[in-house]
Design a protein around this motif. Structure first.
Motif, PDB file in Angstrom:
ATOM      1  N   SER A 108       0.957  -0.989   0.403  1.00  0.00           N
ATOM      2  CA  SER A 108      -0.209   0.077   0.455  1.00  0.00           C
ATOM      3  C   SER A 108       1.063   0.965   0.354  1.00  0.00           C
ATOM      4  N   ASP A 109       0.464   2.433  -0.681  1.00  0.00           N
ATOM      5  CA  ASP A 109       0.787   3.653  -0.277  1.00  0.00           C
ATOM      6  C   ASP A 109       0.659   3.326   1.461  1.00  0.00           C
ATOM      7  N   LYS A 110       1.177   5.018   1.820  1.00  0.00           N
ATOM      8  CA  LYS A 110       1.126   5.908   2.827  1.00  0.00           C
ATOM      9  C   LYS A 110       0.259   5.822   3.428  1.00  0.00           C
ATOM     10  N   VAL A 111      -1.226   5.598   4.472  1.00  0.00           N
ATOM     11  CA  VAL A 111      -2.567   5.583   4.631  1.00  0.00           C
ATOM     12  C   VAL A 111      -2.072   6.817   5.960  1.00  0.00           C
ATOM     13  N   MET A 112      -2.917   7.725   6.117  1.00  0.00           N
ATOM     14  CA  MET A 112      -2.769   8.539   7.342  1.00  0.00           C
ATOM     15  C   MET A 112      -3.697   7.925   8.570  1.00  0.00           C
ATOM     16  N   VAL A 113      -2.974   8.359   9.561  1.00  0.00           N
ATOM     17  CA  VAL A 113      -4.629   7.760  10.869  1.00  0.00           C
ATOM     18  C   VAL A 113      -4.603   9.657  11.304  1.00  0.00           C
ATOM     19  N   ALA A 114      -5.834   9.990  11.142  1.00  0.00           N
ATOM     20  CA  ALA A 114      -6.146  11.597  11.716  1.00  0.00           C
ATOM     21  C   ALA A 114      -4.837  12.387  11.282  1.00  0.00           C
ATOM     22  N   GLU A 115      -4.178  12.644  12.189  1.00  0.00           N
ATOM     23  CA  GLU A 115      -3.454  14.072  11.752  1.00  0.00           C
ATOM     24  C   GLU A 115      -2.283  13.907  12.640  1.00  0.00           C
ATOM     25  N   PHE A 116      -1.913  12.487  13.215  1.00  0.00           N
ATOM     26  CA  PHE A 116      -0.961  11.742  13.952  1.00  0.00           C
ATOM     27  C   PHE A 116       0.412  11.001  13.466  1.00  0.00           C
ATOM     28  N   GLY A 117      -0.650   9.804  12.452  1.00  0.00           N
ATOM     29  CA  GLY A 117      -0.243   9.018  12.382  1.00  0.00           C
ATOM     30  C   GLY A 117       0.223   8.613  10.760  1.00  0.00           C
ATOM     31  N   ALA A 118       1.102   7.671  10.351  1.00  0.00           N
ATOM     32  CA  ALA A 118       0.310   6.845   9.369  1.00  0.00           C
ATOM     33  C   ALA A 118       1.600   5.466   9.057  1.00  0.00           C
ATOM     34  N   TYR A 119       1.119   4.628   8.349  1.00  0.00           N
ATOM     35  CA  TYR A 119       1.092   3.805   8.104  1.00  0.00           C
ATOM     36  C   TYR A 119       0.985   2.668   7.038  1.00  0.00           C
ATOM     37  N   ARG A 120       2.130   2.078   6.223  1.00  0.00           N
ATOM     38  CA  ARG A 120       2.049   1.008   5.236  1.00  0.00           C
ATOM     39  C   ARG A 120       2.360  -0.074   5.169  1.00  0.00           C
ATOM     40  N   TYR A 121       1.440  -0.702   4.924  1.00  0.00           N
ATOM     41  CA  TYR A 121       0.878  -2.589   4.283  1.00  0.00           C
ATOM     42  C   TYR A 121       2.073  -3.493   3.551  1.00  0.00           C
ATOM     43  N   PHE A 122       2.992  -4.142   4.044  1.00  0.00           N
ATOM     44  CA  PHE A 122       3.619  -4.726   3.006  1.00  0.00           C
ATOM     45  C   PHE A 122       3.857  -6.593   3.660  1.00  0.00           C
ATOM     46  N   GLU A 123       4.651  -6.935   2.395  1.00  0.00           N
ATOM     47  CA  GLU A 123       4.265  -8.098   2.238  1.00  0.00           C
ATOM     48  C   GLU A 123       5.710  -9.073   2.737  1.00  0.00           C
ATOM     49  N   ASP A 124       5.970  -9.751   4.031  1.00  0.00           N
ATOM     50  CA  ASP A 124       7.201 -10.274   3.742  1.00  0.00           C
ATOM     51  C   ASP A 124       7.682 -11.380   3.055  1.00  0.00           C
ATOM     52  N   THR A 125       8.683 -12.571   2.710  1.00  0.00           N
ATOM     53  CA  THR A 125       9.297 -12.992   2.249  1.00  0.00           C
ATOM     54  C   THR A 125       9.054 -14.192   1.789  1.00  0.00           C
ATOM     55  N   GLU A 126       7.999 -14.715   3.330  1.00  0.00           N
ATOM     56  CA  GLU A 126       6.910 -15.519   2.939  1.00  0.00           C
ATOM     57  C   GLU A 126       5.060 -15.473   2.518  1.00  0.00           C
ATOM     58  N   GLY A 127       5.238 -14.250   2.445  1.00  0.00           N
ATOM     59  CA  GLY A 127       3.914 -14.032   2.677  1.00  0.00           C
ATOM     60  C   GLY A 127       3.086 -13.262   3.287  1.00  0.00           C
ATOM     61  N   THR A 128       3.280 -13.373   4.530  1.00  0.00           N
ATOM     62  CA  THR A 128       2.695 -12.820   5.731  1.00  0.00           C
ATOM     63  C   THR A 128       2.887 -11.071   5.361  1.00  0.00           C
TER      64      THR A 128
END
Length: 137
Positions: A108-128
């Motif tokens: 995913s692209d960066k997703v904002m959480v209100a005005e105080f945080g941000a996250y991005r989803y990733f997949e590791d080498t095992e698919g998690t």
């Protein structure tokens, strides 16, 4: 919240439990583990999208909730992954470079959480599926 200090970078800080039926999943985790839920929740986290655990009386740096699937990014689905751990990092964009260099991929692209945080989803080498989370300065 004013006494809160962020944990060291690399600390698991949030977990998201995917659920197709929010009420059913919330009742399950309350019944089985006696997990308390935040009431009321902040307006930026509608209960039909996430039910936040209330660990405010605990000495935990980990919190989380039950997430409606698919989530607004389309990444977290009830049929893929399971619990998603959010790792506290200094910068989600710099972490994305490290994740990809280590063989993972960003979902995913960066997703904002209100005005105080941000996250991005990733997949590791095992698919998690996981996420990196940062505080916004």
């Amino acid at each position: 919240m004013s006494d809160w200090k962020p944990p060291p970078f690399g600390t698991p800080t949030w977990m998201g439990i995917p659920a197709k039926d929010m009420a059913r999943a919330s009742e399950f985790y309350k019944t089985v583990f006696n997990l308390p839920f935040m009431t009321p929740q902040p307006a930026y986290h509608p209960e039909n999208e996430v039910r936040l655990f209330d660990f405010s009386n605990e000495s935990l740096s980990l919190t989380g909730g039950i997430l409606q699937t698919p989530d607004k990014t389309g990444v977290i689905k009830g049929d893929k992954g399971g619990i998603c751990v959010y790792w506290f990092v200094e910068d989600v964009e710099e972490s994305a470079k490290i994740i990809e260099a280590a063989g993972g991929k960003m979902l995913s692209d960066k997703v904002m959480v209100a005005e105080f945080g941000a996250y991005r989803y990733f997949e590791d080498t095992e698919g998690t599926v996981g996420a990196v989370y940062m505080m916004v300065k």
